[in-house]
Design a protein around this motif. Structure first.
Motif, PDB file in Angstrom:
ATOM      1  N   UNK A 110      -1.959   4.409  -9.469  1.00 51.57           N
ATOM      2  CA  UNK A 110      -2.248   4.193  -8.054  1.00 51.57           C
ATOM      3  C   UNK A 110      -3.472   4.943  -7.553  1.00 51.57           C
ATOM      4  N   UNK A 111      -3.907   5.978  -8.253  1.00 50.83           N
ATOM      5  CA  UNK A 111      -5.027   6.777  -7.798  1.00 50.83           C
ATOM      6  C   UNK A 111      -4.609   7.728  -6.694  1.00 50.83           C
ATOM      7  N   UNK A 112      -5.581   8.320  -6.054  1.00 49.76           N
ATOM      8  CA  UNK A 112      -5.324   9.255  -4.973  1.00 49.76           C
ATOM      9  C   UNK A 112      -6.401   9.075  -3.921  1.00 49.76           C
ATOM     10  N   UNK A 113      -5.991   8.802  -2.688  1.00 51.53           N
ATOM     11  CA  UNK A 113      -6.959   8.657  -1.597  1.00 51.53           C
ATOM     12  C   UNK A 113      -7.755   9.937  -1.431  1.00 51.53           C
ATOM     13  N   UNK A 114      -7.076  11.078  -1.512  1.00 50.63           N
ATOM     14  CA  UNK A 114      -7.757  12.361  -1.349  1.00 50.63           C
ATOM     15  C   UNK A 114      -8.821  12.554  -2.437  1.00 50.63           C
ATOM     16  N   UNK A 115      -8.486  12.217  -3.668  1.00 50.96           N
ATOM     17  CA  UNK A 115      -9.461  12.369  -4.751  1.00 50.96           C
ATOM     18  C   UNK A 115     -10.652  11.441  -4.551  1.00 50.96           C
ATOM     19  N   UNK A 116     -10.397  10.223  -4.098  1.00 51.42           N
ATOM     20  CA  UNK A 116     -11.481   9.270  -3.851  1.00 51.42           C
ATOM     21  C   UNK A 116     -12.441   9.816  -2.802  1.00 51.42           C
TER      22      UNK A 116
END
Length: 129
Positions: A110-116
Motif C-alpha cells: 500500500x505504500x505510505x502517504x507520509x513517506x511519499x
C-alpha cells in the motif's frame, strides 16, 4: 506560516493535529486541515468534528481551514501525491502528518502517504508517530 495537516482519524493523525496546532500557536501560523477520502460518510463527519473541537480549543490568530477532498484511487501513495498537489497549488510552508506503524508487507503493498510526501522534498515535513 501556513501549515497543512492531512488527517484520517487515526491516533497518529490526531497527535499530528495536536502537534500542528501547538506549532501554529507558537509560530503565529495558520493550520489548514484536510481529510482525504474515497467516499464521504458519517465517519468523515466525525473526523472533521473532532478536528473542529481540537482547533476551537486553541488560541489561533487566523481562522483555521478544514477541507475534505475525494480521491478516486485509494492507496497511500496516491494520497501522498494528492497531498503534494495541495501543497503546490496552495503554497503551504510546512506539512505535519501522522505516520502509521504498518508492517513491512502492508507498506510494500500500500505504500505510505507520509513517506511519499517526505521523499518528494517539496516542503518541510514533520512526521508524528
Amino acid at each position: 506560516m501556513h501549515i497543512l495537516i492531512p488527517i484520517d482519524g487515526s491516533n497518529a493523525s490526531k497527535r499530528a493535529l495536536d502537534f500542528a496546532i501547538e506549532m501554529a500557536v507558537q509560530m503565529d501560523g495558520t493550520p489548514h486541515v484536510v481529510h482525504f477520502t474515497n467516499k464521504t460518510t458519517d465517519a468523515t463527519d466525525a473526523i472533521l468534528d473532532d478536528a473542529r473541537v481540537r482547533l476551537a480549543s486553541a488560541d489561533i490568530a487566523d481562522e483555521p481551514e478544514l477541507t475534505t477532498l475525494t480521491v478516486d484511487v485509494w492507496n497511500a501513495d496516491r494520497v501522498g501525491k494528492e497531498i503534494l498537489d495541495v501543497v503546490e497549488s496552495h503554497g503551504y510552508d510546512h506539512v505535519v502528518m501522522g505516520h502509521h506503524e504498518d508492517g513491512t508487507v502492508e507498506r510494500a503493498i500500500f505504500g505510505s502517504a507520509a513517506e511519499t510526501v517526505l521523499r518528494a522534498e517539496a516542503v518541510p515535513v514533520t512526521i508524528v508517530p
